[in-house]
Design an enzyme around this catalytic site. Structure first.
Site, PDB file in Angstrom:
ATOM      1  N   GLU A 107      82.157   9.001   5.844  1.00 59.10           N
ATOM      2  CA  GLU A 107      82.885   8.274   4.798  1.00 59.10           C
ATOM      3  C   GLU A 107      83.955   9.186   4.203  1.00 59.10           C
ATOM      4  O   GLU A 107      83.761  10.398   4.102  1.00 59.10           O
ATOM      5  CB  GLU A 107      81.881   7.824   3.740  1.00 59.10           C
ATOM      6  CG  GLU A 107      82.441   7.131   2.535  1.00 59.10           C
ATOM      7  CD  GLU A 107      83.014   5.752   2.802  1.00 59.10           C
ATOM      8  OE1 GLU A 107      84.077   5.687   3.448  1.00 59.10           O
ATOM      9  OE2 GLU A 107      82.442   4.755   2.337  1.00 59.10           O
ATOM     10  N   ASP A 111      82.864   7.270  -4.740  1.00 59.73           N
ATOM     11  CA  ASP A 111      83.149   7.284  -6.175  1.00 59.73           C
ATOM     12  C   ASP A 111      81.998   6.584  -6.891  1.00 59.73           C
ATOM     13  O   ASP A 111      81.078   7.244  -7.340  1.00 59.73           O
ATOM     14  CB  ASP A 111      84.532   6.730  -6.522  1.00 59.73           C
ATOM     15  CG  ASP A 111      84.925   5.509  -5.724  1.00 59.73           C
ATOM     16  OD1 ASP A 111      84.066   4.657  -5.458  1.00 59.73           O
ATOM     17  OD2 ASP A 111      86.098   5.408  -5.368  1.00 59.73           O
ATOM     18  N   ASP A 167      94.126   6.456   0.766  1.00 56.05           N
ATOM     19  CA  ASP A 167      95.410   5.786   0.549  1.00 56.05           C
ATOM     20  C   ASP A 167      95.491   5.106  -0.808  1.00 56.05           C
ATOM     21  O   ASP A 167      94.489   4.957  -1.508  1.00 56.05           O
ATOM     22  CB  ASP A 167      95.637   4.741   1.641  1.00 56.05           C
ATOM     23  CG  ASP A 167      94.799   3.497   1.424  1.00 56.05           C
ATOM     24  OD1 ASP A 167      95.377   2.404   1.306  1.00 56.05           O
ATOM     25  OD2 ASP A 167      93.550   3.606   1.363  1.00 56.05           O
TER      26      ASP A 167
END
Length: 192
Positions: A107, A111, A167
């Site tokens: 991954e 968060d 991104d």
């Protein structure tokens, strides 16, 4: 009218990422060396499952540095109302069977923890021989769900990061470093 967003400030330089990916690959290879072998066939291979889209660069670099036999597959998930609420659904499933396999979920970022928690619950139900996680970045301040991270690249501040697969609206994903986007460059001006 807003001008062109500023180039993200470097948080983790390219050289440090390369070094850490090599260290992670060495750790993973060492830990899985006894579990693999030609006699074991596919069940003995380490199956790397990359979470699309953000993990693809990290996964490629990591896989090339492993010294144990491995295979690669991908999974994609989507969040409704933000992953922070835990509304996660499967968009693209792995093709390979996980039963009896040594699985490493790769991954790009943890968060809130909801996405990785969902994936681990989903994969455990498929009876892998082992299930571990390798995460490039983790934001401890944003955690809402505790998830096990067996191999961690970097702990980072609770800021919007881009580059090396990460991104912002599909922008800056291919930067060779991990950078921080300034609040004024984030749509709506808020950094999650």
């Amino acid at each position: 009218m807003r001008g062109e967003p500023s180039r993200p400030r470097v948080l983790i330089p390219e050289e440090r990422i390369e070094q850490r990916v090599a260290e992670l690959a060495a750790e993973i290879s060492r830990d899985h060396a006894g579990r693999t072998g030609a006699a074991a066939g596919a069940a003995g291979e380490l199956l790397l499952v990359g979470v699309l889209r953000g993990s693809f660069i990290f996964l490629a670099d990591l896989a090339r540095r492993l010294t144990v036999p491995c295979a690669v597959d991908f999974i994609a998930v989507a969040s409704y109302g933000g992953a922070a609420r835990g509304d996660v659904r499967l968009v693209l499933d792995v093709r390979a069977s996980l039963a009896g396999r040594h699985v490493l979920v790769v991954e790009d970022i943890v968060d809130s923890g909801h996405t990785l928690d969902y994936l681990l619950r989903t994969f455990r139900a498929r009876n892998p021989a082992s299930l571990r996680t390798c995460v490039l970045t983790r934001k401890p301040a944003a955690a809402e769900v505790e998830v096990p991270v067996d191999y961690l690249g970097f702990e980072i501040p609770d800021a919007w990061v881009v580059g090396y697969g990460l991104d912002l609206a599909n922008r800056w994903r291919t930067l060779p470093y991990i950078g921080v986007v300034e609040p004024g460059d984030v749509p709506g001006g808020a950094v999650p």
